[in-house]
Enzyme design. Structure first.
Site, short mmCIF file in Angstrom:
data_model
loop_
_atom_site.label_atom_id
_atom_site.label_comp_id
_atom_site.label_asym_id
_atom_site.label_seq_id
_atom_site.Cartn_x
_atom_site.Cartn_y
_atom_site.Cartn_z
N ARG A 249 27.68 -16.69 -40.97
CA ARG A 249 27.48 -17.31 -42.28
C ARG A 249 28.58 -18.30 -42.62
NH1 ARG A 249 23.28 -13.99 -44.25
NH2 ARG A 249 22.97 -12.50 -42.57
N HIS B 81 27.99 -12.38 -48.11
CA HIS B 81 28.84 -11.89 -47.01
C HIS B 81 29.86 -12.93 -46.55
CE1 HIS B 81 28.97 -9.02 -43.30
NE2 HIS B 81 29.90 -8.75 -44.21
N HIS C 84 17.78 -6.18 -41.19
CA HIS C 84 19.02 -5.39 -41.09
C HIS C 84 18.79 -3.97 -41.63
CE1 HIS C 84 23.20 -4.24 -41.97
NE2 HIS C 84 23.63 -5.31 -41.33
#
Length: 543
Positions: free
Chosen positions: A76, A131, A219
């Site tokens: 990310r 994140h 996930h």
């Protein structure tokens, strides 16, 4: 007569120029899913029902080679900044290891897509998983997003409460204010609900938008809606061995897997399906049914986004890019943490199971290894780009793109200026290359003029031309593969081509020095870290 003709021609050219000047820049939608393997879409060989993404692929372009950073947070960081993760401050994860390259949150020198595009006249919207650092200074609204809904850490439950068991409270953030998922809501749907709300509000503004839609599915934890799970009941009773062969056959038919390419050897740590007991098969089937259901629901929600674009009459001038943050997650529940907390059946609130290594081996078909590893199964992602009337429908190319290429691509298409300084801080220069020549048919792969590099927790790799150099921590031994014929990484040819190993290893260490990479043995945590999304090391060849 000639003078009149010249005058008319001049007028026509002036009108054409004026029209070109008024052509608005494209809207940009970046969709990322979490822990999805290379072969998990229909357009890449899967049996999972993904008609929306398959439609985007049929009407757009697919890459055979597109690379991520093998695990959530570093991926990310690169995606949103166009930097290698160490340069962005996230060389390890969203935890601080005491050095600038490993500080665990985005640094100010690495500008986000939202910061740059906002400064160039775009509305900037985000819904889903962040994140990128726990400190509020790293939250999306503080890094350029006008609107944000989602969660900050690396994982989240999908239900707040259900028919079986009770999950942890799902803490979400909407424009810096915390809220909870309501009973009856499913997070994948709610992420999309907020994205659609943002698009509706943005439509009142006379400017283009950038939407980053970061789904956390598939996930862990394995939690899905009953109606989606029901669609896959019994689909996986053939087991992982047969299913992997089915996917390989489909990949060959689709051209994803080209003639002469070798596929990865069977993972020796995956048990033979036919050797399992009836009860074991029932448990394993349930895991994959829920995993498939989670992706199915993502696809349904992407259809909602397309419908919204059509409703707003913006579908003809919108580029959509779809990728995954890393390969599917290996490891076994016997070595992992979450499944021991189960308080309900797989798929319900209270389920903390995940796909695990045998099914992940199928998801990463035809490659070797898993998330957090630098072999192809860990760093390879599907790549789909859709831009009506701009990208030729049904295009399938080698591509060889990387996360660092998204930012320069978007800036080129948006005609955005990337500032040398931002808020009195010198900006890190972009290191990727625009994908535009490949997207629009001028090339079949990115011509970057230098290798691609990876390092994460001591795992390392270099990709240059047909060659790939890779090593897996704690070993420092290099393996060499010829990806032109052996993308399955079945035959290590390092001993046969020592000059290639030497050349690529020198380039790796030069890159490591200028990027801030440090020998992992010198900075690794003294105790194993409880990091969401990072499984115990897979017990496979190369680990």
């Amino acid at each position: 007569m000639n003078k009149r003709f010249a005058t008319a021609l001049l007028i026509l050219l002036s009108c054409a120029f004026a029209h070109a000047q008024k052509t608005p820049p494209p809207n940009l939608i970046l969709i990322m899913v979490d822990d999805m393997g290379y072969s998990d879409l229909g357009a890449y060989g899967s049996e999972i029902q993904t008609p929306t993404l398959d439609k985007l692929a049929a009407e757009g372009i697919r890459f055979r080679e597109f690379y991520n950073n093998s695990i959530c947070a570093p991926t990310r960081a690169s995606l949103l900044t166009g930097q290698y993760p160490h340069r962005a401050g996230m060389g390890f994860f969203d935890v601080n290891l005491g050095l600038p390259a490993y500080q665990g949150f985005l640094n100010k020198e690495s500008l986000t897509l939202a910061e740059v595009l906002k400064a160039n006249g775009y509305s900037t919207l985000m819904s889903g998983k962040s994140h990128l650092g726990k400190d509020s200074l790293a939250w999306p609204n503080q890094r350029g997003f006008d609107q944000f809904y989602g969660f900050i850490p690396g994982a989240s439950d999908y239900f707040d409460i259900g028919n079986y068991g009770k999950a942890d409270p799902v803490i979400l953030v909407k424009n810096n204010k915390k809220e909870k998922l309501k009973p009856g809501e499913y997070l994948t749907n709610t992420i999309t609900d907020n994205a659609l709300e943002f698009l509706t509000e943005q439509n009142k503004q006379n400017k283009p938008f950038f939407l980053y839609l970061a789904f956390n599915a598939p996930h862990w934890p394995l939690q899905a809606l009953p109606e989606d799970i029901a669609k896959y009941k019994g689909r996986y009773d053939i087991g992982w061995d047969s299913l992997r062969q089915q996917r390989i056959a489909r990949q060959k038919e689709l051209g994803i897997l080209q003639a002469g390419q070798r596929v990865a050897d069977r993972d020796p740590d995956v048990p033979v399906w036919d050797n399992l007991t009836y009860d074991q098969k029932q448990l394993w089937e349930a895991k994959m049914e829920v995993y498939a259901a989670m992706l199915d629901r993502v696809d349904q929600n992407i259809a909602r986004v397309l419908n919204k674009l059509k409703e707003l009459k913006k579908d003809d001038n919108t580029l959509i890019v779809f990728i995954s943050d890393n390969g599917a997650q290996g490891g076994y529940s016997g070595n992992a943490r979450k499944p021991t907390r189960n308080s309900g059946p797989i798929g319900t609130a209270g389920s903390y199971d995940y796909q695990e290594q045998p099914w992940a081996n199928v998801s990463n078909t035809p490659f070797r290894q898993y998330k957090n590893n630098m072999h192809e199964g860990g760093i390879s992602s599907p790549f789909i780009a859709w831009y009506p009337k701009k990208i030729k429908a049904g295009t399938l190319v080698k591509g060889t793109g990387h996360l660092i290429d998204i930012a320069p691509t978007f800036y080129e298409l948006a005609k955005a200026t990337y500032p040398a300084n931002y808020h009195n801080v010198k900006s890190n220069p972009l290191v990727g290359k625009s994908l535009a020549p490949v997207l629009f048919g001028q090339a079949t792969e990115v011509n970057r003029g230098e290798p691609l590099f990876w390092e994460r927790a001591g795992n390392r790799a270099v990709h240059k031309g047909k060659w790939k150099l890779v090593s897996t921590f704690p070993s420092y031994t290099w393996e060499l593969y010829d990806l032109e014929t052996d993308r399955g990484e079945t035959t290590d040819v390092a001993a046969k081509f020592p000059a290639v190993v030497n050349e690529l290893s020198v380039e790796y260490f030069q890159w490591a020095e200028r990027t801030g990479v440090v020998d992992y043995d010198k900075i690794k945590p003294a105790q194993p870290m409880n990091i969401p999304g990072q499984s115990a090391p897979a017990r496979t060849r190369g680990n």
